[in-house]
Design a protein around this motif. Structure first.
Motif, short mmCIF file in Angstrom:
data_model
loop_
_atom_site.label_atom_id
_atom_site.label_comp_id
_atom_site.label_asym_id
_atom_site.label_seq_id
_atom_site.Cartn_x
_atom_site.Cartn_y
_atom_site.Cartn_z
N VAL A 86 0.84 -1.20 0.00
CA VAL A 86 0.00 0.00 0.00
C VAL A 86 0.88 1.26 0.00
O VAL A 86 0.61 2.23 -0.73
N GLY A 87 1.91 1.23 0.83
CA GLY A 87 2.80 2.38 0.93
C GLY A 87 3.54 2.68 -0.36
O GLY A 87 3.85 3.85 -0.65
N GLU A 88 3.83 1.66 -1.14
CA GLU A 88 4.59 1.84 -2.37
C GLU A 88 3.70 2.00 -3.60
O GLU A 88 4.17 2.25 -4.71
N SER A 89 2.38 1.84 -3.42
CA SER A 89 1.45 1.87 -4.55
C SER A 89 1.35 3.28 -5.15
O SER A 89 1.39 4.29 -4.44
N SER A 90 1.22 3.31 -6.47
CA SER A 90 1.03 4.59 -7.18
C SER A 90 -0.43 4.85 -7.49
O SER A 90 -0.76 5.76 -8.25
N ALA A 91 -1.32 4.05 -6.88
CA ALA A 91 -2.76 4.21 -7.11
C ALA A 91 -3.24 5.54 -6.53
O ALA A 91 -2.67 6.05 -5.56
N PRO A 92 -4.28 6.11 -7.10
CA PRO A 92 -4.84 7.37 -6.59
C PRO A 92 -5.25 7.23 -5.12
O PRO A 92 -5.66 6.16 -4.68
N ALA A 93 -5.14 8.31 -4.41
CA ALA A 93 -5.46 8.30 -2.97
C ALA A 93 -6.90 7.86 -2.72
O ALA A 93 -7.20 7.17 -1.74
N SER A 94 -7.80 8.26 -3.61
CA SER A 94 -9.21 7.89 -3.45
C SER A 94 -9.39 6.38 -3.49
O SER A 94 -10.19 5.80 -2.74
N CYS A 95 -8.63 5.74 -4.38
CA CYS A 95 -8.70 4.27 -4.48
C CYS A 95 -8.11 3.62 -3.24
O CYS A 95 -8.67 2.68 -2.68
N SER A 230 -3.32 -2.62 -7.69
CA SER A 230 -2.64 -2.83 -8.97
C SER A 230 -3.53 -2.41 -10.12
O SER A 230 -3.07 -1.80 -11.10
N PHE A 231 -4.82 -2.72 -10.01
CA PHE A 231 -5.77 -2.33 -11.05
C PHE A 231 -5.90 -0.80 -11.11
O PHE A 231 -5.96 -0.20 -12.20
N CYS A 232 -5.97 -0.17 -9.94
CA CYS A 232 -6.13 1.29 -9.89
C CYS A 232 -4.89 2.00 -10.44
O CYS A 232 -4.97 3.16 -10.88
N SER A 233 -3.73 1.35 -10.34
CA SER A 233 -2.50 1.97 -10.78
C SER A 233 -2.34 1.96 -12.29
O SER A 233 -1.47 2.66 -12.84
N GLN A 234 -3.13 1.18 -12.98
CA GLN A 234 -2.99 1.06 -14.43
C GLN A 234 -3.53 2.31 -15.17
O GLN A 234 -4.43 2.96 -14.70
#
Length: 234
Positions: A86-95, A230-234
């Motif tokens: 979670v900490g390393e994810s590039s997904a939007p904050a809302s996700c 992972s899906f949100c980061s795409q």
């Protein structure tokens, strides 16, 4: 010890020593020896029951504790891996906010789930152990009663004048109690002991399954978080 017992019985009986003391004491020691032999067989059985139960419970608890510790390590590793992801994810904050909204609740849930597994194991172990202790306590009364047969016989009968009659009465009582012990008491003790011995075959798999389900649910939740991010980061 036997000398003290002889003196006690002679005092209780209050008999004169008109009859040969040597002959009477020899008989007295013989009848007491019969009672003591049966008593010792009973006590040996009780000790064997206790030792068998203790050995089984030590081994069972070691296995349960080992599996519980392993589960806690697995949960901690899943938590660390998920939170690092979670900490390393590039997904939007809302996700991220939506995905991890119940994360703390899931951590609490898995802790409670493992606690329930441990409680279930403790309840069953305590119940079956209590059954064995109750059966032993009841059997111990019969063992103690056996020791009193000879004393009561010499109190109730003219020990010196009625040696043959007393031998028949006391001997019959000893045999009766030993027969009851071998036919009823000992099998009953073995049955309740078997309830403890069976824990390895029925309780252990049950608790292991309980623990694994808790860990699996937590792991699945962590995987959902990682897959969603992972899906949100795409």
């Amino acid at each position: 010890m036997k000398s003290l017992f002889v003196c006690l019985l002679l005092a209780l009986a209050g008999q004169s020593l008109a009859q040969s003391q040597d002959e009477f004491i020899e008989y007295l020691l013989e009848i007491q020896s019969q009672a003591e032999t049966v008593h010792q067989q009973m006590e040996t059985t009780f000790d064997n029951i206790r030792f068998s139960m203790s050995d089984q419970l030590v081994e069972l608890n070691q296995q349960l504790i080992s599996r519980m510790n392993s589960a806690l390590e697995e949960v901690e590793q899943i938590r660390e891996d998920t939170e690092a992801f979670v900490g390393e994810s590039s997904a939007p904050a809302s996700c991220v906010d939506v995905v991890v909204a119940n994360w703390v609740t899931e951590i609490e849930w898995v802790g409670q789930a493992l606690s329930r597994c441990a409680s279930r194991a403790n309840i069953q172990i305590t119940s079956r152990t209590a059954d064995v202790h109750a059966a032993l306590e009841e059997a111990q009364v019969a063992s103690t009663e056996l020791q009193n047969i000879v004393v009561r016989g010499f109190i109730d009968w003219n020990a010196i004048d009625f040696t043959e009659e007393l031998a028949d009465i006391v001997g019959a009582q000893i045999n009766e109690r030993f027969d009851y012990f071998t036919r009823i008491t000992q099998p009953a003790l073995e049955r309740v002991l078997q309830g403890v011995l069976d824990l390895d075959d029925n309780l252990l798999p049950e608790i292991v399954t309980c623990v694994e389900r808790g860990v699996e649910r937590f792991n699945n939740y962590g995987r959902v978080i990682r897959d969603t991010l992972s899906f949100c980061s795409q």
